[in-house]
Design a protein around this motif. Sequence first.
Motif, PDB file in Angstrom:
ATOM      1  N   PHE A 201       0.804  -1.221   0.000  1.00 47.53           N
ATOM      2  CA  PHE A 201       0.000   0.000   0.000  1.00 47.53           C
ATOM      3  C   PHE A 201       0.835   1.268   0.000  1.00 47.53           C
ATOM      4  CE2 PHE A 201      -2.559  -3.325   1.998  1.00 47.53           C
ATOM      5  CZ  PHE A 201      -3.638  -3.324   1.120  1.00 47.53           C
ATOM      6  N   ILE A 202       2.015   1.191   0.567  1.00 44.08           N
ATOM      7  CA  ILE A 202       2.911   2.351   0.668  1.00 44.08           C
ATOM      8  C   ILE A 202       3.687   2.497  -0.644  1.00 44.08           C
ATOM      9  CG2 ILE A 202       4.987   3.199   1.839  1.00 44.08           C
ATOM     10  CD1 ILE A 202       3.964   1.580   4.326  1.00 44.08           C
ATOM     11  N   ARG A 203       3.811   3.743  -1.109  1.00 47.51           N
ATOM     12  CA  ARG A 203       4.659   4.004  -2.276  1.00 47.51           C
ATOM     13  C   ARG A 203       5.564   5.186  -1.947  1.00 47.51           C
ATOM     14  NH1 ARG A 203       1.390   3.624  -6.630  1.00 47.51           N
ATOM     15  NH2 ARG A 203       1.909   1.428  -6.611  1.00 47.51           N
ATOM     16  N   ILE A 204       6.808   4.886  -1.624  1.00 51.68           N
ATOM     17  CA  ILE A 204       7.780   5.917  -1.265  1.00 51.68           C
ATOM     18  C   ILE A 204       8.412   6.461  -2.537  1.00 51.68           C
ATOM     19  CG2 ILE A 204       9.955   6.381  -0.059  1.00 51.68           C
ATOM     20  CD1 ILE A 204       9.166   4.032   1.840  1.00 51.68           C
ATOM     21  N   GLU A 205       8.305   7.781  -2.720  1.00 54.51           N
ATOM     22  CA  GLU A 205       8.924   8.425  -3.873  1.00 54.51           C
ATOM     23  C   GLU A 205      10.306   8.982  -3.535  1.00 54.51           C
ATOM     24  OE1 GLU A 205       6.148  11.305  -5.328  1.00 54.51           O
ATOM     25  OE2 GLU A 205       4.689   9.761  -5.885  1.00 54.51           O
ATOM     26  N   ASN A 206      10.460   9.471  -2.292  1.00 59.26           N
ATOM     27  CA  ASN A 206      11.736  10.062  -1.904  1.00 59.26           C
ATOM     28  C   ASN A 206      11.908   9.962  -0.390  1.00 59.26           C
ATOM     29  OD1 ASN A 206      14.176  11.479  -2.536  1.00 59.26           O
ATOM     30  ND2 ASN A 206      13.256  13.327  -1.677  1.00 59.26           N
ATOM     31  N   ILE A 207      13.156   9.830   0.041  1.00 59.24           N
ATOM     32  CA  ILE A 207      13.490   9.850   1.466  1.00 59.24           C
ATOM     33  C   ILE A 207      14.637  10.829   1.651  1.00 59.24           C
ATOM     34  CG2 ILE A 207      14.173   8.526   3.501  1.00 59.24           C
ATOM     35  CD1 ILE A 207      13.475   5.963   1.892  1.00 59.24           C
ATOM     36  N   LEU A 208      14.390  11.852   2.452  1.00 59.88           N
ATOM     37  CA  LEU A 208      15.441  12.789   2.835  1.00 59.88           C
ATOM     38  C   LEU A 208      15.949  12.323   4.192  1.00 59.88           C
ATOM     39  CD1 LEU A 208      16.965  15.435   2.306  1.00 59.88           C
ATOM     40  CD2 LEU A 208      15.098  16.618   3.472  1.00 59.88           C
ATOM     41  N   ARG A 209      17.233  11.958   4.268  1.00 57.86           N
ATOM     42  CA  ARG A 209      17.800  11.388   5.502  1.00 57.86           C
ATOM     43  C   ARG A 209      18.851  12.317   6.081  1.00 57.86           C
ATOM     44  NH1 ARG A 209      19.071   5.057   4.283  1.00 57.86           N
ATOM     45  NH2 ARG A 209      19.386   5.060   6.542  1.00 57.86           N
ATOM     46  N   GLU A 210      18.797  12.447   7.412  1.00 56.67           N
ATOM     47  CA  GLU A 210      19.747  13.304   8.121  1.00 56.67           C
ATOM     48  C   GLU A 210      20.108  12.634   9.444  1.00 56.67           C
ATOM     49  OE1 GLU A 210      19.619  17.757  10.145  1.00 56.67           O
ATOM     50  OE2 GLU A 210      17.784  16.861   9.415  1.00 56.67           O
ATOM     51  N   GLU A 211      21.397  12.474   9.694  1.00 59.54           N
ATOM     52  CA  GLU A 211      21.830  11.894  10.968  1.00 59.54           C
ATOM     53  C   GLU A 211      21.767  12.971  12.049  1.00 59.54           C
ATOM     54  OE1 GLU A 211      25.512   9.191  12.567  1.00 59.54           O
ATOM     55  OE2 GLU A 211      24.863   8.982  10.484  1.00 59.54           O
ATOM     56  N   MET A 212      21.361  12.552  13.255  1.00 56.87           N
ATOM     57  CA  MET A 212      21.162  13.479  14.368  1.00 56.87           C
ATOM     58  C   MET A 212      21.910  12.976  15.594  1.00 56.87           C
ATOM     59  SD  MET A 212      17.054  13.832  14.037  1.00 56.87           S
ATOM     60  CE  MET A 212      17.011  15.150  15.232  1.00 56.87           C
ATOM     61  N   GLU A 213      21.896  13.794  16.639  1.00 55.93           N
ATOM     62  CA  GLU A 213      22.472  13.368  17.911  1.00 55.93           C
ATOM     63  C   GLU A 213      21.537  12.377  18.584  1.00 55.93           C
ATOM     64  OE1 GLU A 213      23.956  16.248  20.647  1.00 55.93           O
ATOM     65  OE2 GLU A 213      24.530  17.620  19.044  1.00 55.93           O
ATOM     66  N   LEU A 214      22.122  11.417  19.299  1.00 57.78           N
ATOM     67  CA  LEU A 214      21.320  10.447  20.044  1.00 57.78           C
ATOM     68  C   LEU A 214      20.525  11.147  21.128  1.00 57.78           C
ATOM     69  CD1 LEU A 214      23.964   7.597  20.456  1.00 57.78           C
ATOM     70  CD2 LEU A 214      22.014   7.639  18.890  1.00 57.78           C
TER      71      LEU A 214
END
Length: 88
Positions: A65-78
């Motif tokens: 059912f899910i259709r991912i077009e784009n993922i913006l990824r950013e690493e953060m502090e724990l």
Amino acid sequence: MIRERMIFTGRVQGVGFRYKVCYVARHHGMTGFARNEYDGSVTVEVQGTRAQIDDLIEILQHDNFIRIENILREEMELQEEKGFQIRG
């Protein structure tokens, strides 16, 4: 352990996306949250191992059912937190 903020766009609202993220994250012992945004995207902050986070994305990309077009990824502090939540 790492923490990432991911913004998913595509068909990600109204298809159980946040609940799927929550189920998989809890099953793998990850923490964080998933939240719908007004622009139709979904923001996910998740904390776990890189392999766990990559597995989460892989599972989401193979949902019927899910259709991912784009993922913006950013690493953060724990962050210190318990569990995984669904917000808004």
